[in-house]
Write a protein that holds these residues in place. Structure first.
Motif, PDB file in Angstrom:
ATOM      1  N   CYS A 112       1.700   0.062  -2.915  1.00  0.00           N
ATOM      2  CA  CYS A 112       2.760   0.485  -1.989  1.00  0.00           C
ATOM      3  C   CYS A 112       3.332  -0.684  -1.184  1.00  0.00           C
ATOM      4  O   CYS A 112       4.481  -0.627  -0.740  1.00  0.00           O
ATOM      5  CB  CYS A 112       2.220   1.544  -1.030  1.00  0.00           C
ATOM      6  SG  CYS A 112       1.576   3.005  -1.851  1.00  0.00           S
ATOM      7  N   PHE A 113       2.539  -1.711  -0.955  1.00  0.00           N
ATOM      8  CA  PHE A 113       2.993  -2.869  -0.173  1.00  0.00           C
ATOM      9  C   PHE A 113       2.663  -4.141  -0.950  1.00  0.00           C
ATOM     10  O   PHE A 113       1.903  -4.995  -0.482  1.00  0.00           O
ATOM     11  CB  PHE A 113       2.321  -2.880   1.204  1.00  0.00           C
ATOM     12  CG  PHE A 113       2.475  -1.602   1.972  1.00  0.00           C
ATOM     13  CD1 PHE A 113       3.622  -1.369   2.711  1.00  0.00           C
ATOM     14  CD2 PHE A 113       1.489  -0.620   1.934  1.00  0.00           C
ATOM     15  CE1 PHE A 113       3.775  -0.185   3.433  1.00  0.00           C
ATOM     16  CE2 PHE A 113       1.632   0.559   2.644  1.00  0.00           C
ATOM     17  CZ  PHE A 113       2.782   0.788   3.394  1.00  0.00           C
ATOM     18  N   TYR A 116       3.315  -7.665   0.750  1.00  0.00           N
ATOM     19  CA  TYR A 116       2.334  -7.935   1.809  1.00  0.00           C
ATOM     20  C   TYR A 116       0.967  -8.231   1.205  1.00  0.00           C
ATOM     21  O   TYR A 116       0.249  -9.128   1.659  1.00  0.00           O
ATOM     22  CB  TYR A 116       2.245  -6.729   2.749  1.00  0.00           C
ATOM     23  CG  TYR A 116       1.196  -6.881   3.833  1.00  0.00           C
ATOM     24  CD1 TYR A 116       1.508  -7.499   5.041  1.00  0.00           C
ATOM     25  CD2 TYR A 116      -0.104  -6.399   3.641  1.00  0.00           C
ATOM     26  CE1 TYR A 116       0.548  -7.648   6.032  1.00  0.00           C
ATOM     27  CE2 TYR A 116      -1.071  -6.550   4.620  1.00  0.00           C
ATOM     28  CZ  TYR A 116      -0.742  -7.177   5.820  1.00  0.00           C
ATOM     29  OH  TYR A 116      -1.702  -7.331   6.785  1.00  0.00           O
TER      30      TYR A 116
END
Length: 315
Positions: A112-113, A116
């Motif tokens: 999802c990230f 990051y």
């Protein structure tokens, strides 16, 4: 009555030996062998979590059989011995849940990230997280040392001391440890369910993108290589997400009844002895099933096993 109890105890012992301890030691050693081979090829954050979980399962199986032998054959068990047995036994149970939470967090960040995750999550990140988890779980299991629990109980029939740390304690102050442990286990279960629900939704979306990707003939080679690299990376993330989901499912099926049982005991809710025995037996299966899932769910591991068996057959 005594002969019936002894027969049940022997049956439980042999079931644990044949279904949990021997298979658990062998499968965990095999899984560790595969994980270490993968680490030699490439070290990445997710593989460190798998290594820690598998190592934890292996130590837990070895300690479980040692603990059972001590309780079964050592007649004069003192308080320090009970404290040591209870602390290590409870530590591995709860630490397994914490590791499944960390693996779910890893997959949420990776899928999802992704940006990051690549920038801020490294092998060192999860090493530090595992160390903090170990210290936190150990601190929780040491609460009885400061009077917030007890590692022993007293049998009503004989008045003798026996080893029990998570059963109901009459003094309210001694129930703090059992309450904290039970709620910690339930919190792990809730977090695993919620985080993996996010992972499942993301994996379905990511899988559809990977399947629907078709390289354009008019695309330049550099663009095609970039897109192909992204698709390969996405496929790897999806594969590891499926592995983590399978391991989380094993934990939920095997350990949720155990955590619920611990919490029920703190409120003195009567539970049938047979049900308690089955719950403990199912809980022990998680140490054996985890490495089996890791071995069988990955194609590379299945291929290695098939190749090894084929070579043995040819020779």
């Amino acid at each position: 009555m005594r002969s019936s109890t002894r027969t049940k105890s022997q049956t439980s012992f042999y079931l644990s030996l044949c279904l949990i301890w021997i298979p658990g030691i062998l499968t965990n050693l095999l899984a560790l062998f595969f994980i270490i081979r993968d680490i030699k090829k490439a070290v990445f954050p997710a593989i460190i979590l798998l290594l820690v979980l598998c190592t934890c399962d292996f130590i837990a199986v070895c300690f479980s059989i040692t603990r059972h032998m001590v309780i079964r054959y050592v007649t004069d068990v003192n308080y320090p011995m009970c404290a040591s047995l209870a602390t290590f036994h409870s530590h591995f149970k709860l630490f397994s849940g914490v590791m499944n939470v960390l693996m779910a967090v890893d997959r949420v960040l990776a899928i999802c990230f992704a940006f990051y995750y690549k920038q801020h999550v490294s092998v060192k990140t999860w090493k530090l997280a595992c160390l903090l988890a170990t210290v936190s779980v150990a601190a929780l299991n040491l609460l009885p040392l400061i009077g917030l629990g007890s590692y022993t109980g007293t049998r009503k029939s004989t008045g003798k001391m026996y080893c029990t740390s998570l059963s109901f304690k009459a003094p309210p102050i001694e129930r703090v440890y059992g309450m904290a442990y039970g709620f910690a286990g339930i919190i792990c279960v809730i977090m695993i369910v919620c985080l993996n629900a996010v992972v499942i939704r993301s994996v379905l979306k990511l899988s559809s993108r990977v399947v629907s990707y078709v390289p354009s003939e008019s695309a330049t080679s550099s663009t095609g290589d970039t897109n192909s690299s992204k698709v390969n990376q996405a496929s790897v993330e999806v594969a590891f997400a499926k592995l983590m989901l399978a391991l989380a499912t094993v934990y939920l099926v095997c350990e949720t009844p155990y955590n619920v049982l611990i919490l029920l005991q703190q409120f003195r809710v009567p539970v049938d002895v047979k049900i308690t025995s089955y719950v403990h037996l199912i809980s022990g299966f998680s140490y054996t099933v985890d490495p089996v899932v890791y071995i069988l769910i990955r194609k590379t591991n299945r291929k290695r096993i098939v190749d090894f068996l084929c070579r043995r057959k040819d020779s």
